[in-house]
Design a protein around this motif. Structure first.
Motif, short mmCIF file in Angstrom:
data_model
loop_
_atom_site.label_atom_id
_atom_site.label_comp_id
_atom_site.label_asym_id
_atom_site.label_seq_id
_atom_site.Cartn_x
_atom_site.Cartn_y
_atom_site.Cartn_z
N LYS A 117 0.81 -1.23 0.00
CA LYS A 117 0.00 0.00 0.00
C LYS A 117 0.84 1.27 0.00
CE LYS A 117 -3.94 -2.14 2.26
NZ LYS A 117 -4.75 -2.22 3.47
N ASN A 118 1.95 1.26 0.74
CA ASN A 118 2.73 2.48 0.84
C ASN A 118 4.21 2.14 1.00
OD1 ASN A 118 3.59 5.07 1.14
ND2 ASN A 118 2.00 5.64 2.60
N PRO A 119 4.89 1.85 -0.08
CA PRO A 119 6.30 1.48 0.02
C PRO A 119 7.19 2.60 0.58
CG PRO A 119 5.62 1.66 -2.27
CD PRO A 119 4.40 1.79 -1.44
N ASN A 120 6.77 3.86 0.39
CA ASN A 120 7.57 4.97 0.94
C ASN A 120 7.63 4.90 2.46
OD1 ASN A 120 8.13 6.01 -1.59
ND2 ASN A 120 6.38 7.40 -1.55
N ASP A 121 6.50 4.61 3.10
CA ASP A 121 6.49 4.49 4.56
C ASP A 121 7.32 3.29 5.02
OD1 ASP A 121 5.00 6.74 4.91
OD2 ASP A 121 3.10 5.70 5.24
N PHE A 122 7.28 2.23 4.23
CA PHE A 122 8.10 1.06 4.56
C PHE A 122 9.58 1.45 4.54
CE2 PHE A 122 10.57 -2.63 3.07
CZ PHE A 122 10.37 -3.47 4.14
N LEU A 123 10.01 2.16 3.51
CA LEU A 123 11.41 2.57 3.43
C LEU A 123 11.78 3.55 4.54
CD1 LEU A 123 11.86 2.92 -0.42
CD2 LEU A 123 12.75 1.13 1.07
N LYS A 124 10.88 4.44 4.90
CA LYS A 124 11.13 5.36 6.01
C LYS A 124 11.32 4.60 7.32
CE LYS A 124 8.61 9.34 4.22
NZ LYS A 124 7.42 10.20 4.43
N THR A 125 10.51 3.56 7.50
CA THR A 125 10.63 2.75 8.71
C THR A 125 11.97 2.05 8.76
OG1 THR A 125 8.24 2.41 8.73
CG2 THR A 125 9.57 0.89 10.04
N ILE A 126 12.38 1.48 7.64
CA ILE A 126 13.68 0.80 7.57
C ILE A 126 14.79 1.79 7.86
CG2 ILE A 126 15.28 -0.42 6.05
CD1 ILE A 126 12.86 -2.07 6.98
N ALA A 127 14.72 2.97 7.25
CA ALA A 127 15.76 3.99 7.47
C ALA A 127 15.80 4.43 8.93
CB ALA A 127 15.52 5.19 6.56
N ALA A 128 14.65 4.52 9.58
CA ALA A 128 14.62 4.93 10.98
C ALA A 128 15.24 3.88 11.88
CB ALA A 128 13.17 5.20 11.41
N LEU A 129 15.18 2.61 11.47
CA LEU A 129 15.75 1.55 12.29
C LEU A 129 17.26 1.41 12.13
CD1 LEU A 129 13.04 -1.20 11.74
CD2 LEU A 129 13.43 0.15 13.80
N MET A 130 17.80 1.98 11.07
CA MET A 130 19.23 1.88 10.82
C MET A 130 19.98 2.82 11.77
SD MET A 130 19.27 -0.38 8.57
CE MET A 130 20.99 -0.41 8.21
N PRO A 131 21.18 2.43 12.19
CA PRO A 131 21.96 3.33 13.06
C PRO A 131 22.34 4.60 12.32
CG PRO A 131 23.24 1.38 12.45
CD PRO A 131 21.86 1.18 11.92
N LYS A 132 22.38 5.69 13.06
CA LYS A 132 22.70 6.99 12.45
C LYS A 132 24.17 7.09 12.09
CE LYS A 132 18.54 8.52 13.12
NZ LYS A 132 17.62 7.74 12.35
N ASP A 133 25.03 6.62 12.97
CA ASP A 133 26.47 6.69 12.75
C ASP A 133 27.05 5.29 12.84
OD1 ASP A 133 26.66 9.51 12.57
OD2 ASP A 133 26.49 9.63 14.75
N VAL A 134 27.82 4.95 11.84
CA VAL A 134 28.51 3.66 11.84
C VAL A 134 29.99 3.94 11.68
CG1 VAL A 134 28.75 1.46 10.67
CG2 VAL A 134 26.51 2.52 10.81
N THR A 135 30.77 3.46 12.62
CA THR A 135 32.22 3.64 12.55
C THR A 135 32.84 2.30 12.18
OG1 THR A 135 32.10 5.33 14.26
CG2 THR A 135 34.26 4.38 13.80
N ILE A 136 33.52 2.30 11.07
CA ILE A 136 34.18 1.09 10.61
C ILE A 136 35.67 1.40 10.48
CG2 ILE A 136 34.40 -0.56 8.74
CD1 ILE A 136 31.48 -0.01 8.08
N ASN A 137 36.46 0.60 11.15
CA ASN A 137 37.90 0.75 11.04
C ASN A 137 38.41 -0.38 10.17
OD1 ASN A 137 40.60 1.26 11.29
ND2 ASN A 137 40.70 0.88 13.50
N ALA A 138 38.37 -0.14 8.85
CA ALA A 138 38.79 -1.18 7.91
C ALA A 138 40.30 -1.31 7.87
CB ALA A 138 38.26 -0.87 6.53
N ASN A 139 41.01 -0.28 8.25
CA ASN A 139 42.46 -0.29 8.20
C ASN A 139 43.01 -0.36 9.62
OD1 ASN A 139 45.14 -0.06 7.61
ND2 ASN A 139 45.01 2.00 6.76
N GLN A 140 43.22 -1.55 10.11
CA GLN A 140 43.71 -1.74 11.46
C GLN A 140 45.23 -1.89 11.48
OE1 GLN A 140 41.61 -5.21 12.65
NE2 GLN A 140 39.67 -4.14 12.92
N ILE A 141 45.85 -1.75 10.34
CA ILE A 141 47.29 -1.98 10.25
C ILE A 141 48.05 -1.00 11.14
CG2 ILE A 141 49.26 -1.87 8.68
CD1 ILE A 141 47.43 -3.04 6.54
N GLY A 142 47.59 0.22 11.24
CA GLY A 142 48.27 1.21 12.06
C GLY A 142 48.31 0.86 13.54
#
Length: 129
Positions: free
Chosen positions: A63-88
């Motif tokens: 019925k309303n895919p836009n609201d579905f996407l808004k809900t998914i976006a609201a559940l996602m974390p706002k900030d994600v910190t990924i340290n892909a380079n751990q060599i240092g």
């Protein structure tokens, strides 16, 4: 006739009326009431989810895919910190161990492709051996 209620001079809060004319003080605090209300609400939400959760999601998508996407976006974390380079942050020993593991991982591919990656697997062994 207007009755003026008294206030506590320190806190500014209204004082209970004398003579039993006011509301009976309750034993529960606001926090306890809020906690209980929250628990009951979550129990009701869980019951509704168990009864119609997946169907409600599918109906929302239809019925309303836009609201579905808004809900998914609201559940996602706002900030994600990924340290892909751990060599240092690695010690020399840890770096050497990582290099050895990578070497063991890529050896089969180098042997099948040849040292230069040209696909001539019967050529001389790679120089790193």
């Amino acid at each position: 006739m207007t009755v003026k209620t008294a206030k506590d001079p320190k806190t500014g809060r209204f004082l209970p009326r004398s003579g039993g004319g006011g509301a009976v003080p309750r034993a529960r605090t606001r926090k306890a009431v809020r906690t209980k209300l929250g628990e009951l609400f979550l129990e009701d939400m869980l019951s509704a989810w168990e009864a119609r959760g997946a169907a409600a999601i599918h109906a929302l998508i239809e019925k309303n895919p836009n609201d579905f996407l808004k809900t998914i976006a609201a559940l996602m974390p706002k900030d994600v910190t990924i340290n892909a380079n751990q060599i240092g942050e690695m010690t020399d020993e840890q770096l050497l161990e990582r290099i050895r593991k990578l070497d063991q991982t890529i050896k089969p591919f180098l042997a099948s492709q040849g040292a230069d990656g040209a696909g001539d697997g019967d050529r001389a062994a790679a120089e790193h051996e």
